[in-house]
Design a protein around this motif. Structure first.
Motif: not given
Ligand SMILES: [Zn+2]
Length: 121
Positions: A79, A82-84, A99, A101
């Motif tokens: 994604c 990259k928050l996950c 995640c 996206p």
């Molecule tokens: Zn992600």
């Protein structure tokens, strides 16, 4: 603002506060790791089983999760945000990594029912 609106808002705040309290009060170490892709259960793991797993979707998106010593994290993701991955490790029941996206959702679920009692003692 009407009087009813205030009541409604107070009610909602109260419910949210209660659910937060419940989650914290019953924080227990979960035992299963649930991987949900596009709202469907994709795979399930034992939280105590150290492993790395790659989720590959038909559209080419990929996520890699790592389970280690009762913790779970997203180590890699295709994604853009990259928050996950930045979320880091989770370990408690009801904690989750999302995640958005890639529509991948990793959740810790279901400590045994008797576990809550064991923790309280
Ligand atoms: Zn992600």
């Amino acid at each position: 603002m009407k009087k009813n609106d205030i009541f409604l808002i107070c009610g909602i705040i109260f419910i949210i506060a209660c659910s937060f309290l419940l989650v914290f009060a019953f924080r227990s170490e979960g035992s299963r790791v649930l991987v949900v892709v596009d709202k469907e259960v994709y795979k399930e793991f034992d939280l105590n089983e150290n492993t790395t797993y790659e989720i590959r979707q038909e559209n080419g998106e990929r996520n890699v999760i790592e389970i280690k010593d009762g913790y779970v994290r997203m180590t890699e993701a295709s994604c853009p945000d990259k928050l996950c991955v930045k979320q880091g490790w989770i370990r408690y029941n009801y904690e989750s990594i999302t995640c958005l996206p890639n529509k991948v959702y990793v959740r810790i679920s279901g400590g045994e029912e008797g576990e809550l009692d064991a923790v309280a003692e």
